[in-house]
Design a protein around this motif. Structure first.
Motif, short mmCIF file in Angstrom:
data_model
loop_
_atom_site.label_atom_id
_atom_site.label_comp_id
_atom_site.label_asym_id
_atom_site.label_seq_id
_atom_site.Cartn_x
_atom_site.Cartn_y
_atom_site.Cartn_z
N UNK A 72 0.86 -1.18 0.00
CA UNK A 72 0.00 0.00 0.00
C UNK A 72 0.90 1.23 0.00
N UNK A 73 0.54 2.23 -0.79
CA UNK A 73 1.31 3.47 -0.90
C UNK A 73 0.43 4.61 -0.41
N UNK A 74 0.99 5.48 0.45
CA UNK A 74 0.27 6.64 0.96
C UNK A 74 1.13 7.89 0.73
N UNK A 75 0.55 8.91 0.09
CA UNK A 75 1.26 10.16 -0.20
C UNK A 75 0.83 10.68 -1.56
N UNK A 76 1.52 11.61 -2.16
CA UNK A 76 2.61 12.41 -1.61
C UNK A 76 2.12 13.77 -1.17
N UNK A 77 2.96 14.47 -0.40
CA UNK A 77 2.73 15.89 -0.18
C UNK A 77 3.35 16.65 -1.35
N UNK A 78 3.37 17.96 -1.31
CA UNK A 78 3.91 18.75 -2.42
C UNK A 78 4.65 19.95 -1.85
N UNK A 79 5.99 19.92 -1.95
CA UNK A 79 6.83 20.97 -1.39
C UNK A 79 7.75 21.51 -2.48
N UNK A 80 7.59 22.77 -2.83
CA UNK A 80 8.48 23.39 -3.81
C UNK A 80 9.85 23.62 -3.17
N UNK A 81 10.90 23.16 -3.84
CA UNK A 81 12.26 23.26 -3.30
C UNK A 81 13.18 23.82 -4.38
N UNK A 82 14.40 24.17 -3.98
CA UNK A 82 15.40 24.66 -4.94
C UNK A 82 16.44 23.60 -5.28
N UNK A 83 16.80 22.77 -4.29
CA UNK A 83 17.83 21.76 -4.48
C UNK A 83 17.28 20.62 -5.35
N UNK A 84 17.96 20.32 -6.46
CA UNK A 84 17.43 19.36 -7.43
C UNK A 84 17.79 17.91 -7.12
N UNK A 85 18.50 17.69 -6.04
CA UNK A 85 18.80 16.32 -5.65
C UNK A 85 18.51 16.11 -4.16
N UNK A 86 17.49 16.78 -3.66
CA UNK A 86 17.08 16.64 -2.27
C UNK A 86 15.99 15.58 -2.17
N UNK A 87 16.39 14.38 -1.76
CA UNK A 87 15.44 13.28 -1.64
C UNK A 87 15.18 12.94 -0.16
N UNK A 88 15.42 13.91 0.71
CA UNK A 88 15.22 13.68 2.13
C UNK A 88 13.74 13.60 2.47
N UNK A 89 13.44 12.98 3.61
CA UNK A 89 12.09 12.98 4.15
C UNK A 89 12.13 13.63 5.52
N UNK A 90 10.98 14.11 5.98
CA UNK A 90 10.93 14.76 7.28
C UNK A 90 9.79 14.20 8.12
N UNK A 91 10.01 14.16 9.42
CA UNK A 91 8.97 13.70 10.35
C UNK A 91 7.72 14.56 10.22
N UNK A 92 7.92 15.89 10.09
CA UNK A 92 6.78 16.80 10.01
C UNK A 92 5.95 16.54 8.76
N UNK A 93 6.65 16.37 7.63
CA UNK A 93 5.95 16.12 6.37
C UNK A 93 5.18 14.82 6.38
N UNK A 94 5.80 13.77 6.91
CA UNK A 94 5.15 12.47 6.94
C UNK A 94 3.95 12.48 7.90
N UNK A 95 4.08 13.18 9.02
CA UNK A 95 2.95 13.28 9.95
C UNK A 95 1.78 14.01 9.32
N UNK A 96 2.09 15.03 8.50
CA UNK A 96 1.04 15.77 7.80
C UNK A 96 0.33 14.87 6.80
N UNK A 97 1.09 14.03 6.10
CA UNK A 97 0.49 13.08 5.17
C UNK A 97 -0.46 12.15 5.90
N UNK A 98 -0.03 11.62 7.04
CA UNK A 98 -0.90 10.74 7.84
C UNK A 98 -2.18 11.45 8.24
N UNK A 99 -2.04 12.69 8.66
CA UNK A 99 -3.21 13.46 9.10
C UNK A 99 -4.21 13.65 7.97
#
Length: 475
Positions: free
Chosen positions: A261-288
């Motif tokens: 099962x796949x859940x997501x994604x959020x949508x965050x505009x960024x400048x760095x073109x190789x930023x594949x990091x995840x964040x606790x805050x972002x993932x919690x928002x997706x759950x919510x």
């Protein structure tokens, strides 16, 4: 001298590559990473959209609907998992239902087949785990799910089998144009080609600006996901969306072709073109946000989080065109969602552009559309016994989570490009994709790669760059 060079080995570059090998042309794909399908094509929602969302008359609408229709037969030819599971866009209030009616009308105008607006009761009959406060939904039966990196890899392998060439670990650092394109690579070599396809994803504007006047900008948009264990795979059977916003199609919940099962994604505009990091805050928002769709997902069964980048542009559509100021240079850029769904049709569009630009397209009568891959656990008992008698390695399970055999790993290595990593094999035949995420099978996969490629085991990496696992013996 090549007839056509393609920069970028994602799903767009791969689709164009395979399509070009249907003709008697000398074609090469140039990729900066050490493998294909290393960018957006390996980190997305794995969905083939129906085509109700893009604005009528846009390239997105045209290519999405046509691409959706092409996918099933392509996946059969290429031995890629595909399922037409249908999608639901759910509404929680009358305002949402107005949006759903607009999507319905837009989809009908785009030529999407089978669209229906469902009542609350009809929706809950299809998906009993959805929240009770929904009002209705748009049902799109042509929506589907696919293995996106498997599909991209299969396209590349089939193109290579049909005479195309692939150059990995070859970043483009400069492009000059006189009579032909001279493409300088990071290793110091230069490739010359009559035509050049720019399918460089989030780097497409940088490639464009090496040889053309600036005409668009790529704006990376990051989306994070949860991958759930197969114990959660039947929470929903359709791909379930909430109503879309200006940033995208919103948080979805979908089964995968492999039973996760796949859940997501959020949508965050960024400048760095190789930023594949995840964040606790972002993932919690997706759950919510996802909890509005259903509270039946047990997030303790999450086996992995990842993020992917979407190549949004400052235009409000796909960019598929020959540069006005440089003949023979074709941009295929700004391919955000529904880019995967549109890829087969985009490739046909690129062929038309090349033809109109003067490229001679003589049919390759030896083109073979079939690319075979054994999915051992999908075979019947008799078929399994037959293949084990022929090759006993298919009788040895290496990955117990996904039931992947040694024979499948060896087969993938035989078809692979260059120096293969553990994650490269993972993307090809799934060892390490299960609950333990390679904790048990990883060392065995590393040993098999070392043995089959006759390479020192310490040289085998986890994925790209210098991601070495072993440095030497301790005893």
């Amino acid at each position: 001298m090549y007839d056509v060079a393609i920069i970028g080995a994602g799903v767009i570059g791969a689709s164009v590559f395979r399509e070009l090998t249907k003709y008697n042309l000398k074609v090469v794909v140039i990729e900066k990473e050490n493998d294909v399908s290393m960018g957006t094509s390996k980190a997305n929602s794995a969905i083939v959209h129906a085509g109700y969302d893009p604005k009528k008359g846009s390239l997105m609408a045209e290519y999405n609907v046509l691409g959706n229709e092409m996918f099933e037969s392509l996946c059969k030819e290429l031995s890629v998992p595909f399922e037409r599971n249908g999608s639901l866009i759910i509404g929680f209030n009358e305002e949402d239902m107005k949006t759903i009616e607009e999507l319905y009308n837009n989809g009908k105008n785009n030529g999407v087949k089978g669209l229906r607006i469902l009542s609350k009761e009809e929706v809950l009959e299809k998906e009993p785990n959805l929240e009770d406060n929904i009002v209705g939904a748009l049902y799109a039966p042509t929506g589907a799910i696919v293995g996106p990196f498997e599909y991209t890899i299969a396209l590349m392998e089939n193109g290579k089998d049909n005479g195309g060439e692939v150059k990995l670990s070859s970043e483009v650092v400069d492009i000059k144009k006189d009579e032909n394109f001279k493409i300088k690579l990071s290793n110091g070599s230069t490739i010359e080609s009559r035509y050049l396809i720019n399918a460089a994803g989030v780097f497409a504007d940088k490639i464009h600006n090496m040889v053309c006047e600036e005409s668009y900008k790529i704006l990376p948009r990051k989306g994070q996901y949860f991958v759930m264990d197969k114990s959660q795979g039947d929470v929903v059977s359709h791909t379930v969306f909430q109503c879309p916003s200006k940033l995208g199609k919103g948080i979805l919940i979908t089964p995968t072709v492999h039973g996760n099962l796949l859940v997501g994604p959020d949508a965050i505009d960024i400048e760095e073109r190789e930023d594949f990091s995840t964040s606790m805050e972002g993932l919690e928002k997706i759950r919510e946000i996802a909890s509005r769709t259903t509270k039946a997902v047990n997030y303790r069964e999450s086996i992995r989080n990842f993020s992917g980048l979407r190549a949004t542009s400052d235009r409000n559509d796909f960019i598929v065109e020959e540069a006005k100021d440089v003949k023979g240079f074709v941009d295929v850029a700004g391919i955000k969602s529904p880019g995967l769904s549109s890829a087969p049709a985009i490739a046909l569009g690129v062929i038309d552009i090349l033809k109109n630009s003067g490229l001679n397209l003589e049919v390759n009568h030896n083109f073979n559309p079939i690319r075979e891959q054994v999915h051992f656990m999908d075979l019947s008992k008799e078929e399994k016994e037959k293949i084990i008698r022929k090759d006993p390695r298919y009788g040895r399970i290496i990955c117990r989570c996904e039931n992947i055999t040694e024979g499948e790993i060896v087969d993938s290595l035989k078809r692979s490009f260059g120096n293969m990593s553990i994650d490269g094999i993972k993307r090809r035949c799934r060892p390490g994709m299960g609950r333990c995420q390679g904790g048990f099978c990883g060392p065995r996969v590393q040993e098999i790669i070392s043995r089959e490629l006759n390479k020192d085991i310490t040289s085998i990496t986890l994925d790209k760059g210098n991601s070495y696992i072993l440095t030497g013996k301790t005893k």
